[in-house]
Design a protein around this motif. Structure first.
Motif, PDB file in Angstrom:
ATOM      1  N   PHE A 108     135.110 -22.161 -30.607  1.00 52.12           N
ATOM      2  CA  PHE A 108     135.516 -23.334 -31.393  1.00 52.12           C
ATOM      3  C   PHE A 108     135.755 -24.511 -30.455  1.00 52.12           C
ATOM      4  CE2 PHE A 108     136.738 -19.516 -33.682  1.00 52.12           C
ATOM      5  CZ  PHE A 108     136.190 -19.739 -34.952  1.00 52.12           C
ATOM      6  N   ASP A 109     134.989 -25.578 -30.695  1.00 56.55           N
ATOM      7  CA  ASP A 109     135.088 -26.768 -29.833  1.00 56.55           C
ATOM      8  C   ASP A 109     135.894 -27.885 -30.496  1.00 56.55           C
ATOM      9  OD1 ASP A 109     133.365 -25.303 -28.327  1.00 56.55           O
ATOM     10  OD2 ASP A 109     131.758 -26.809 -28.261  1.00 56.55           O
ATOM     11  N   ASP A 110     136.287 -28.799 -29.662  1.00 57.47           N
ATOM     12  CA  ASP A 110     136.837 -30.119 -30.036  1.00 57.47           C
ATOM     13  C   ASP A 110     138.288 -30.087 -30.538  1.00 57.47           C
ATOM     14  OD1 ASP A 110     134.252 -30.754 -29.460  1.00 57.47           O
ATOM     15  OD2 ASP A 110     133.783 -31.721 -31.365  1.00 57.47           O
ATOM     16  N   GLY A 111     138.851 -28.900 -30.747  1.00 58.54           N
ATOM     17  CA  GLY A 111     140.246 -28.813 -31.203  1.00 58.54           C
ATOM     18  C   GLY A 111     141.178 -28.813 -30.024  1.00 58.54           C
ATOM     19  N   ILE A 124     137.803 -25.413 -21.065  1.00 56.86           N
ATOM     20  CA  ILE A 124     137.815 -26.880 -21.007  1.00 56.86           C
ATOM     21  C   ILE A 124     136.626 -27.420 -21.791  1.00 56.86           C
ATOM     22  CG2 ILE A 124     137.717 -28.863 -19.439  1.00 56.86           C
ATOM     23  CD1 ILE A 124     138.363 -26.681 -17.168  1.00 56.86           C
ATOM     24  N   HIS A 125     136.869 -28.388 -22.642  1.00 53.85           N
ATOM     25  CA  HIS A 125     135.740 -29.087 -23.250  1.00 53.85           C
ATOM     26  C   HIS A 125     135.672 -30.496 -22.661  1.00 53.85           C
ATOM     27  CE1 HIS A 125     132.479 -29.498 -25.934  1.00 53.85           C
ATOM     28  NE2 HIS A 125     133.083 -30.194 -26.886  1.00 53.85           N
ATOM     29  N   THR A 126     136.743 -31.224 -22.838  1.00 58.48           N
ATOM     30  CA  THR A 126     136.799 -32.578 -22.296  1.00 58.48           C
ATOM     31  C   THR A 126     138.137 -33.182 -22.683  1.00 58.48           C
ATOM     32  OG1 THR A 126     135.709 -34.740 -22.322  1.00 58.48           O
ATOM     33  CG2 THR A 126     135.755 -33.573 -24.365  1.00 58.48           C
ATOM     34  N   THR A 173     138.386 -36.647 -23.420  1.00 59.89           N
ATOM     35  CA  THR A 173     138.144 -37.724 -24.392  1.00 59.89           C
ATOM     36  C   THR A 173     136.984 -37.443 -25.338  1.00 59.89           C
ATOM     37  OG1 THR A 173     136.605 -38.785 -22.875  1.00 59.89           O
ATOM     38  CG2 THR A 173     138.919 -39.431 -22.709  1.00 59.89           C
ATOM     39  N   HIS A 174     136.066 -36.570 -24.921  1.00 61.60           N
ATOM     40  CA  HIS A 174     134.830 -36.330 -25.674  1.00 61.60           C
ATOM     41  C   HIS A 174     134.004 -37.604 -25.855  1.00 61.60           C
ATOM     42  CE1 HIS A 174     132.063 -34.055 -28.135  1.00 61.60           C
ATOM     43  NE2 HIS A 174     132.815 -32.948 -27.985  1.00 61.60           N
ATOM     44  N   ASP A 175     134.209 -38.557 -24.964  1.00 63.59           N
ATOM     45  CA  ASP A 175     133.471 -39.818 -25.023  1.00 63.59           C
ATOM     46  C   ASP A 175     132.255 -39.674 -24.099  1.00 63.59           C
ATOM     47  OD1 ASP A 175     132.471 -42.392 -24.557  1.00 63.59           O
ATOM     48  OD2 ASP A 175     134.470 -43.319 -24.609  1.00 63.59           O
ATOM     49  N   PHE A 178     130.082 -27.928 -21.832  1.00 66.42           N
ATOM     50  CA  PHE A 178     129.710 -29.351 -21.794  1.00 66.42           C
ATOM     51  C   PHE A 178     129.733 -29.911 -23.211  1.00 66.42           C
ATOM     52  CE2 PHE A 178     127.290 -27.772 -18.026  1.00 66.42           C
ATOM     53  CZ  PHE A 178     127.818 -28.618 -17.065  1.00 66.42           C
ATOM     54  N   PRO A 179     130.360 -31.051 -23.435  1.00 66.41           N
ATOM     55  CA  PRO A 179     130.193 -31.717 -24.730  1.00 66.41           C
ATOM     56  C   PRO A 179     128.706 -31.939 -25.008  1.00 66.41           C
ATOM     57  CG  PRO A 179     131.996 -32.720 -23.538  1.00 66.41           C
ATOM     58  CD  PRO A 179     131.342 -31.755 -22.588  1.00 66.41           C
ATOM     59  N   GLY A 180     128.249 -31.448 -26.162  1.00 70.68           N
ATOM     60  CA  GLY A 180     126.818 -31.524 -26.479  1.00 70.68           C
ATOM     61  C   GLY A 180     126.025 -30.366 -25.908  1.00 70.68           C
ATOM     62  N   GLN A 185     131.101 -23.227 -33.259  1.00 70.64           N
ATOM     63  CA  GLN A 185     131.782 -23.823 -34.403  1.00 70.64           C
ATOM     64  C   GLN A 185     132.766 -24.876 -33.904  1.00 70.64           C
ATOM     65  OE1 GLN A 185     132.697 -19.732 -36.529  1.00 70.64           O
ATOM     66  NE2 GLN A 185     132.940 -21.406 -38.018  1.00 70.64           N
ATOM     67  N   HIS A 186     133.306 -25.656 -34.832  1.00 72.76           N
ATOM     68  CA  HIS A 186     134.284 -26.685 -34.482  1.00 72.76           C
ATOM     69  C   HIS A 186     135.499 -26.511 -35.381  1.00 72.76           C
ATOM     70  CE1 HIS A 186     130.435 -28.241 -33.019  1.00 72.76           C
ATOM     71  NE2 HIS A 186     131.142 -28.884 -32.101  1.00 72.76           N
ATOM     72  N   ASP A 187     136.653 -26.225 -34.815  1.00 74.74           N
ATOM     73  CA  ASP A 187     137.843 -25.966 -35.643  1.00 74.74           C
ATOM     74  C   ASP A 187     138.520 -27.248 -36.095  1.00 74.74           C
ATOM     75  OD1 ASP A 187     138.419 -26.305 -32.928  1.00 74.74           O
ATOM     76  OD2 ASP A 187     140.294 -25.181 -33.041  1.00 74.74           O
TER      77      ASP A 187
HETATM   78 ZN    ZN Z   1     132.199 -30.972 -28.670  1.00 74.72          ZN
END
Ligand code: ZN
Length: 488
Positions: free
Chosen positions: A291-294, A338-340, A342-344, A379-381, A447-449
Motif C-alpha cells: 500500500f503506497d502513499d499513506g 520509504i515512498h517519499t 512529498t510525492h512531488d 520509487f513513486p511511479g 494498492q493505495h490505502d
Molecule cells: Zn505513490
C-alpha cells in the motif's frame, strides 16, 4: 838701416798688437768671471711632483726642495741648509678644498731663486654603506622588507638619504656618491625563501573504503611544519564523498605554512557497492500486498482487517501526518518502507541529489516515528516511470542501480490493482487483483490505502487468496523485488 826702417814705422804695429793683446786678456778675464759666476748660480728644484693631489684633512708632508749652487748641493736630504735661507709661502691648508700654491723662496749671499708647487686639496675617500642584517628566510610569495642601511662619508657625514636602491633578481644594490664624486656600492643578497614544506599525515592512510550507504567520517589527519609547528587546524579539505554513488572520491588535504609553502596530499575514498544476497523466494503461493502513499484516514481500518485475517502487508509511506498509524503498522508486524516525503515528481526527480535528500529524510521520519531504520523503498511511479523523464532524462537508470548500491532494496510490482487509474470501486479493484494474481505463485500487488474503495476491496482479496492457498506476507530486504524494466 833696418833700425831706421823699423824705427820709422814701428809705433803703429806695436799699438795694434798691444790693443789686441789687451783685448785678448780682457776677454780671458770676462770668460773667467763668467765661468765662475755661472759656476756659482743658485738653483732650486722641487722634490716630488710639481702638481700634487692631497687628501682633505690629512696632514701634508712637504716633499721639500733641492738647492744647488752649480756643482755644490747646498740642501740635501736630512741636512740643514747652512748658508742659505729657504722661505716657504702658502700652506697648504688641508681643511680647504681646491688648488693652492706653495712657493719656495731661496736666498744665498747675493743670489736668489724661487720655485712653485701646486697642491690640490680634495677628497678621495669613498663613503661607506652599512647594511642592517636581514632575516635568513622570507616568505616565498611575500616581498622582502628592507632591513635598513646607512651611508657615512668622511667629508659629508650622514648621506643615507642619497643612497639609491636597486632591486635585482636575488639581490639589492645600494649605491651612493659623495659631494666630491667618490662612489660607493654594496650588494645585499636577498634572504632565501624557505622551501621546506609542511607535512600532512593521514590517519588510516591514503586509501579508505566504505560500503555504499555509509556516511563517510573523516578518519583524521595531522599537519606539522619545521618552523610553524602543529598546523593541523589550518588544513583545508576539499572534495566530497557521495555515499550513495559507488566510485572513488579523492579528498585533497592542503596546508600552507607561514612562509607560503604548501603541501597537498590526496586520500582516495572508495565507495563500494552493497553486496546483496540472492533473492529468497517464499515457500508456497505468496501474495505481498503493498500500500503506497499513506498512511491515511482508511489505514487503521485496513490494519484491523489484515489483523482479523492474520495477514501481513507492506506499507510504502509518505509524510502524510499519520505518525501514530505508522507506529501501529510496525506494532502489528507489517513491513514499512520509504515512498517519499512529498510525492512531488518534479521535486524528487529533479536530480539524484534531490531524490536522496528526500529518501533519507523520509527514512529519518519513519525512524523517529517507529524506531525502524528501514531500507525498503518504492520509487513513486515505480522504477519504470516515465514521469521523471520530464525533469531528468536518464535519472531512473542512475537511481535504480545506485539505491541498491547504497543499501536500499526497491520493490516494484507484478500485479496492479489500478486503484490509481480506472478502478474506482472496491469490486473493480478486487477483480483486477484476482485477475492479476491468478496463475502466479508469488505476487507483489500494488494498492493505495489513501483510497477508501481500495481498502474496502482488501477483505475480499484476503478471503479469495486464503481460499486459493495464498499466504499474505510482508516484504523484507531479501524478498523478490519484481523490478520493472527501467524506461528512463
Ligand atoms: Zn505513490
Amino acid at each position: 838701416m833696418g833700425e831706421r826702417e823699423s824705427g820709422g814705422k814701428p809705433g803703429l804695429f806695436q799699438v795694434v798688437w798691444k790693443v789686441l793683446l789687451a783685448l785678448l786678456v780682457l776677454a780671458g778675464i770676462v770668460c773667467w768671471v763668467l765661468f765662475w759666476w755661472n759656476r756659482f748660480t743658485l738653483t732650486v728644484e722641487l722634490e716630488g711632483e710639481e702638481s700634487v693631489l692631497h687628501q682633505y684633512g690629512e696632514p701634508f708632508q712637504d716633499p721639500g726642495v733641492r738647492v744647488t749652487l752649480r756643482g755644490t748641493e747646498l740642501l740635501m736630504e736630512g741636512r740643514e741648509l747652512s748658508h742659505a735661507d729657504i722661505m716657504v709661502f702658502g700652506g697648504p691648508n688641508v681643511e680647504q678644498l681646491g688648488r693652492q700654491n706653495v712657493t719656495y723662496h731661496v736666498r744665498f749671499l747675493f743670489w736668489e731663486a724661487e720655485v712653485h708647487r701646486t697642491v690640490t686639496v680634495t677628497d678621495m675617500i669613498s663613503p661607506v654603506i652599512t647594511l642592517t642584517k636581514a632575516p635568513d628566510f622570507i616568505p616565498a610569495r611575500g616581498p622582502y622588507i628592507e632591513s635598513g642601511y646607512q651611508a657615512y662619508d668622511n667629508l659629508d657625514g650622514d648621506i643615507t638619504d642619497r643612497v639609491k636602491r636597486q632591486e635585482l633578481p636575488g639581490k639589492i644594490v645600494y649605491t651612493v656618491v659623495d659631494s666630491c664624486g667618490n662612489p660607493a656600492s654594496v650588494e645585499r643578497k636577498l634572504p632565501v625563501f624557505k622551501l621546506v614544506e609542511p607535512e600532512i599525515t593521514l590517519s588510516g592512510g591514503d586509501y579508505w573504503a566504505i560500503p555504499t550507504g555509509t556516511v563517510f567520517e573523516e578518519p583524521g589527519y595531522k599537519a606539522k611544519d619545521d618552523m610553524d609547528g602543529d598546523l593541523t587546524e589550518k588544513v583545508q579539505v576539499e572534495g566530497e564523498v557521495s555515499w550513495w554513488q559507488t566510485g572513488t572520491y579523492p579528498l585533497v588535504y592542503s596546508v600552507t605554512d607561514s612562509t607560503d609553502n604548501t603541501t597537498t596530499v590526496t586520500r582516495n575514498v572508495e565507495v563500494i557497492p552493497r553486496e546483496w544476497p540472492d533473492t529468497q523466494w517464499p515457500e508456497g503461493k505468496t501474495i505481498y500486498l503493498t500500500f503506497d502513499d499513506g498512511p491515511g484516514p482508511y489505514t487503521q481500518a485496513l490494519l484491523n482487517v489484515l489483523g482479523a485475517y492474520g495477514a501481513k502487508a507492506t506499507f510504502f509511506v509518505t509524510d502524510s501526518g499519520y505518525g501514530n498509524v505508522m507506529r501501529e503498522i510496525v506494532a502489528q508486524g507489517h513491513s514499512i518502507g520509504i515512498h517519499t516525503v512529498t510525492h512531488d515528481y518534479g521535486k524528487i526527480y529533479a536530480s539524484p541529489e534531490a531524490f536522496y535528500e528526500d529518501l533519507t529524510h523520509m527514512q529519518q521520519i519513519i525512524f523517529d516515528e517507529t524506531g525502524v531504520w528501514t531500507t525498503l523503498m518504492r520509487f513513486p511511479g515505480g522504477s519504470s516511470n516515465l514521469v521523471s523523464k520530464r525533469t531528468s532524462p536518464g535519472i531512473m537508470t542512475t537511481l535504480s542501480t545506485s539505491v541498491r548500491d547504497a543499501g536500499y532494496q526497491y520493490f516494484d510490482w507484478n500485479v496492479d490493482s489500478d486503484d490509481a487509474g480506472a478502478a474506482h470501486d472496491a469490486q473493480k479493484v478486487f477483480e483486477n487483483v484476482v485477475a492479476g494474481v491468478q496463475n502466479k505463485a508469488v505476487c507483489i500487488v500494488l494498492q493505495h490505502d489513501i483510497h477508501s474503495y481500495s481498502v474496502e476491496a482488501v477483505e475480499n482479496i484476503l478471503q479469495w487468496g486464503q481460499e486459493n492457498g495464498y499466504r499474505f506476507l510482508g516484504l523484507n530486504e531479501n524478498s523478490p523485488g519484481f523490478h520493472h524494466d527501467v524506461m528512463n
